[in-house]
Design a protein around this motif. Structure first.
Motif, mmCIF file in Angstrom:
data_model
loop_
_atom_site.group_PDB
_atom_site.id
_atom_site.type_symbol
_atom_site.label_atom_id
_atom_site.label_comp_id
_atom_site.label_asym_id
_atom_site.label_seq_id
_atom_site.Cartn_x
_atom_site.Cartn_y
_atom_site.Cartn_z
ATOM 1 N N GLU A 25 -22.680 -37.909 14.566
ATOM 2 C CA GLU A 25 -21.443 -38.459 14.163
ATOM 3 C C GLU A 25 -21.631 -39.948 14.355
ATOM 4 N N SER A 26 -22.529 -40.651 13.986
ATOM 5 C CA SER A 26 -22.479 -42.133 13.960
ATOM 6 C C SER A 26 -22.043 -42.873 12.895
ATOM 7 N N ARG A 27 -21.254 -44.155 12.894
ATOM 8 C CA ARG A 27 -20.747 -44.857 11.606
ATOM 9 C C ARG A 27 -21.946 -44.912 10.850
ATOM 10 N N ARG A 46 -23.118 -41.667 9.055
ATOM 11 C CA ARG A 46 -22.253 -41.143 8.344
ATOM 12 C C ARG A 46 -22.338 -42.118 7.057
ATOM 13 N N ALA A 47 -22.486 -43.342 7.070
ATOM 14 C CA ALA A 47 -22.439 -44.274 5.810
ATOM 15 C C ALA A 47 -23.778 -43.723 5.130
ATOM 16 N N LYS A 63 -16.968 -40.820 5.106
ATOM 17 C CA LYS A 63 -15.969 -41.602 5.588
ATOM 18 C C LYS A 63 -16.259 -42.371 6.657
ATOM 19 N N VAL A 64 -16.136 -43.662 6.941
ATOM 20 C CA VAL A 64 -16.400 -44.349 8.225
ATOM 21 C C VAL A 64 -15.026 -45.119 8.542
ATOM 22 N N ASP A 65 -15.068 -45.417 9.882
ATOM 23 C CA ASP A 65 -13.754 -46.279 10.192
ATOM 24 C C ASP A 65 -14.000 -47.658 9.943
ATOM 25 N N PRO A 112 -20.764 -50.209 9.049
ATOM 26 C CA PRO A 112 -21.973 -50.055 9.919
ATOM 27 C C PRO A 112 -22.606 -51.314 9.706
ATOM 28 N N ASP A 134 -25.138 -51.162 14.947
ATOM 29 C CA ASP A 134 -24.856 -49.751 14.859
ATOM 30 C C ASP A 134 -25.991 -48.835 14.634
ATOM 31 N N ARG A 159 -18.051 -45.673 -0.730
ATOM 32 C CA ARG A 159 -18.664 -45.005 0.245
ATOM 33 C C ARG A 159 -20.125 -45.210 0.199
#
Ligand code: 1CP
Length: 350
Positions: free
Chosen positions: A10-12, A15-16, A21-23, A26, A73, A315
């Protein structure tokens, strides 16, 4: 129904890569563990590149320096794309540009290469990866890497850096049997090398096709793509996202993407918005001109924000440079850039 994520961490960054979705966006930088850093320079004053790469504690130190200093990241293991050449039976020296003893100049030279090259002799990279994973303790994921078939073949044939790749192009076009056999060996050793990196703990895999831009679209399709495709298809299903970086490849970006990576790394010769348009279904990584890291802060900030604006709402964006960090880069600019990417990349939830 719960979807099983393609890449479990579950890292940014991961995920990218999976276009989730990312906050915020990265960021990591190609060659982030290099000569622009004071700690690396101090290490190099005492050890050669090969000593650092072959001593897991030193490779670990070099890998972690940028992670300790900047809000990146992802980490990338300290190694070099030319290490597998030794497993294939060639001798490589770094001074610091690479020099290969007795390069491959014609079909008869292929006999000097190991007949069934395996990456076992590169066990030290696996040990370094295990050590780095332990030290990182889940903080950020670790990227493993290798050179792509064309870029590696060019070093094996030219014997070092090249401007025109004349010998490589001659062998490619005039001795197709020897060319295929050379790429075949490269694919085999690279597959074994990257599987070993994954088994040792690498959480993403990047292939560097640094000199792909020397090729025409037709040459890429005919002479390179089949080998690169075989390589990626042999890595699919490992559970690590596959990144394919090419410099100068935007003239044949669609063919480049057909090689089969999850993420395509592009340089600054193409707008990031256009890269996204031309790469449906792919995550995109790039693409700030590394020369901008030498510019005054406002110039750097403006260029970074422009890229983030173009990628916003998409995304699967990983901020990076269009090629490696230059040795003259002020470390403070690297920190600033990483901070700005996080600050301005999170404007809209992606
Ligand atoms: O900096 C890092 O992130 C650490 C690991 C790393 C990586 C990712 C090194 C150590 N090399 C590489 C990849 C690499 N090596 C590439 C692909 C990336 C790119 O295009 O920049 C290439 C083409 C090489 C080959 C190579 N090794 C060159 C380039 C020669 C040319 O043709 O222009 C050089 C100068 C080296 C030596 C080397 N390897 C690594 C470093 C940090 C260095 C620099 C020299 C030094 O430490 O004195």
């Amino acid at each position: 129904m719960t979807m099983i994520p393609a890449f479990p961490m579950e890292s940014r960054f991961l995920r990218a890569c999976a276009r989730r979705k990312v906050d915020t966006v990265p960021v990591w930088f190609m060659r982030q563990a290099g000569r622009y850093l004071p700690g690396y320079r101090a290490l190099r004053a005492k050890h050669s590149i090969l000593e650092i790469a072959k001593t897991p504690e030193l490779a670990c130190e070099a890998t972690l320096e940028p992670i300790r200093k900047f809000p990146l990241d992802a980490a990338i293991i300290f190694a070099d794309i030319l290490l597998p050449l030794e497993a294939m039976g060639l001798r490589v020296r770094f001074s610091p540009a690479p020099e290969i003893d007795r390069p491959i100049r014609g079909p008869s030279d292929l006999k000097r290469l190991a007949s069934r090259p395996e990456a076992d002799s590169l066990f030290f990279v696996g040990e370094a990866i295990r050590l780095v994973r332990r030290e990182l303790d889940g903080k950020v994921p670790l990227i493993g890497f290798a050179g792509a078939p064309f870029t590696l073949a060019s070093y094996m044939i030219e014997g070092g850096p090249s401007r025109d790749f004349l010998r490589t192009k001659a062998l490619m076009r005039e001795s197709p049997g020897a060319w295929r056999s050379l790429l075949d060996r490269i694919v085999r050793v690279t597959l074994s090398y990257l599987r070993m990196q994954k088994a040792s703990g690498a959480q993403a895999i990047q292939l560097f096709d640094s000199w792909a831009g020397a090729l025409s679209p037709e040459d890429y399709r005919r002479h390179i793509l089949p080998a690169t495709k075989r390589l990626f298809s042999g890595l699919k299903g490992l559970g690590a996202p596959l990144i394919y970086f090419g410099s100068g490849a935007s003239g044949f970006l669609e063919d480049f993407a057909r090689a089969g990576s999850d993420v395509v790394g592009v340089d600054w010769r193409i707008d990031i918005a256009e890269a996204f348009r031309r790469l449906p279904g792919k995550a995109v990584q790039g693409n700030l001109d590394p020369a901008l890291l030498l510019a005054p802060a406002p110039v750097l900030k403006k260029a970074a924000r422009q890229i983030l604006r173009q990628a916003s709402g998409r995304r699967g964006f990983v901020f990076n440079l269009g090629h490696g960090i230059l040795p003259q880069t002020p470390p403070d600019n690297v920190r600033r850039l990483a901070e700005w990417v996080h600050q301005y990349g999170g404007g809209r939830r992606k």
